[in-house]
Design an enzyme around this catalytic site. Structure first.
Site, PDB file in Angstrom:
ATOM      1  N   LYS A 111       0.820  -1.220   0.000  1.00 62.08           N
ATOM      2  CA  LYS A 111       0.000   0.000   0.000  1.00 62.08           C
ATOM      3  C   LYS A 111       0.848   1.261   0.000  1.00 62.08           C
ATOM      4  O   LYS A 111       0.477   2.270  -0.590  1.00 62.08           O
ATOM      5  CB  LYS A 111      -0.948   0.009   1.201  1.00 62.08           C
ATOM      6  CG  LYS A 111      -2.093  -0.955   1.032  1.00 62.08           C
ATOM      7  CD  LYS A 111      -3.281  -0.568   1.890  1.00 62.08           C
ATOM      8  CE  LYS A 111      -4.457  -1.471   1.598  1.00 62.08           C
ATOM      9  NZ  LYS A 111      -5.544  -1.311   2.557  1.00 62.08           N
ATOM     10  N   LYS A 195      -4.688  -9.704  -6.835  1.00 66.84           N
ATOM     11  CA  LYS A 195      -5.969 -10.031  -6.195  1.00 66.84           C
ATOM     12  C   LYS A 195      -7.030  -8.991  -6.574  1.00 66.84           C
ATOM     13  O   LYS A 195      -6.683  -7.841  -6.870  1.00 66.84           O
ATOM     14  CB  LYS A 195      -5.795 -10.172  -4.675  1.00 66.84           C
ATOM     15  CG  LYS A 195      -5.754  -8.903  -3.919  1.00 66.84           C
ATOM     16  CD  LYS A 195      -5.756  -9.104  -2.408  1.00 66.84           C
ATOM     17  CE  LYS A 195      -5.635  -7.720  -1.813  1.00 66.84           C
ATOM     18  NZ  LYS A 195      -5.523  -7.580  -0.422  1.00 66.84           N
ATOM     19  N   LYS A 198     -10.457  -3.309  -4.127  1.00 67.92           N
ATOM     20  CA  LYS A 198     -11.249  -2.078  -4.233  1.00 67.92           C
ATOM     21  C   LYS A 198     -10.445  -0.965  -4.871  1.00 67.92           C
ATOM     22  O   LYS A 198     -10.995  -0.034  -5.442  1.00 67.92           O
ATOM     23  CB  LYS A 198     -11.630  -1.578  -2.830  1.00 67.92           C
ATOM     24  CG  LYS A 198     -12.538  -2.459  -2.055  1.00 67.92           C
ATOM     25  CD  LYS A 198     -12.556  -2.005  -0.591  1.00 67.92           C
ATOM     26  CE  LYS A 198     -13.298  -2.987   0.274  1.00 67.92           C
ATOM     27  NZ  LYS A 198     -12.966  -2.897   1.684  1.00 67.92           N
TER      28      LYS A 198
END
Ligand code: TYM
Length: 333
Positions: A111, A195, A198
């Site tokens: 992230k 994966k 969102k």
């Protein structure tokens, strides 16, 4: 006694991965365990959230959980910020967890990306708050998708170190992850190595729980595959990640196994299989989207669910936090 806790972030669109990896299992487990399901808004703000959008997303996720079948009377459904015990315990865990442990967290690395210096401190200490979420209730089981496994191992390390450091063996439980079903890691429809997420910029990479039938059909039609027909056995899907992902999704939605699906569709072309998959997706997700749309209009009801849930959550966590304060050596006058 067994107690479940699990959380979901109110950021972006909830998608099929969230549903098959987590929410559907929550719906199934709610009858067998005392269950606490949390919309983790404190976790959400570890990256910037527009305040009005965050407020909308908290209510939308609440509506989806209820629409998917979670009973907010039997279980506790609430948003994390309405129970201050999470943040309080997280601070104590900031002082228990070691920098070296957090440095190993792959989600932070993903992230934060290259611009690590500019990531929020909250994003770094995120797993400590997650451990606090779980241990504020002494939860014994946590149903999640595979991507959360490392965070749950950290929660066990924190529990163990707290118990050891303060000489209170068994005070915090060593929580067990429940990673259930065929689809514990649903992949992007555009890239079988990533994966479903969102935060993927391409909406074609995921099926959102709010998508209508046309959008679902179109995304599945455009999903990446390879030119080979479907194999008859699971071994034939190795090294074919996109093909494997679609079969795994089908098996999970149909509540069967990959082997059973391939026995039926082995030898078919993907064009025919994609049509079946789209129909199944619409059949399973359509009613959830419909009910969600009805609930989302009733802000007063959703807020009442969250308020009631937060009160019941706090009644469980407060006595545990009081004990923690005593163990740590704070004065509670
Ligand atoms: P979040 O909001 O990213 O995801 C919510 C749940 O969905 C699962 N999931 C997936 N499962 C299968 N395939 C996918 N592609 C996929 N993407 C997401 C996640 O594993 C998760 O179960 N840190 C957590 C939220 C959290 C939490 C907690 C969870 C905060 N505190 C305490 C459990 C216990 C998160 O960001 O989930």
């Amino acid at each position: 006694m067994s107690r479940i806790f699990s959380g979901i972030q109110p950021t972006g669109n909830l998608h099929l991965g969230n549903y098959l990896g987590a929410v559907r299992n929550w719906v199934r487990l709610q009858h067998d365990y005392e269950s606490i399901y949390c919309v983790v808004d404190l976790h959400a703000i570890t990256v910037w959230q527009e305040p009005a959008e965050l407020r909308r997303a908290i209510r939308e996720v609440t509506a989806i959980l209820i629409a998917a079948g979670i009973d907010p009377k039997k279980n506790i459904v609430f948003n994390q910020s309405q129970n201050p015990d999470h943040a309080q315990l997280a601070w104590i865990f900031n002082c228990v967890a070691r920098l070296g442990w957090l440095n190993r967290m792959t989600q932070f690395k993903e992230k934060a990306g290259k611009d690590r210096e500019n990531a929020s401190v909250g994003l770094y200490s995120y797993p400590n708050l997650m451990a606090a979420d779980i241990l504020a209730y002494k939860a014994t089981h946590v149903p999640v998708g595979e991507d959360q496994k490392q965070h749950l191992e950290l929660a066990r390390d924190i529990a163990q170190k707290f118990n050891n450091d303060f000489g209170v063996p068994g005070f915090f439980p060593l929580t067990e992850p429940l990673i259930l079903g065929e689809a514990t890691r649903v992949m992007s429809l555009r890239d079988g190595a990533k994966k479903m997420s969102k935060s993927d910029p391409s909406d074609y990479s995921r099926i959102n729980l709010t998508d209508d039938a046309d959008a679902i059909a179109q995304k599945i039609r455009k999903a990446k595959t390879d030119p080979e027909p479907l194999p008859s056995e699971p071994a034939g899907l190795e090294a074919r990640p996109e093909a494997k992902n679609l079969v795994v999704i089908y098996a999970a939605l149909a509540d069967t196994t990959v082997a059973a699906v391939l026995r039926e569709v082995g030898g078919q072309q993907f064009s025919a299989f994609k049509q079946r998959l789209a129909d199944l997706c619409v059949e399973k997700l359509g009613p959830i989207a419909g009910e969600m749309n009805r609930l989302i209009a009733d802000t007063a009801y959703l807020d009442a669910v969250l308020r009631d849930g937060a009160g019941r959550a706090r009644a469980l966590s407060r006595p545990i936090l009081d004990e923690v304060m005593d163990i740590v050596g704070f004065v509670r006058a």
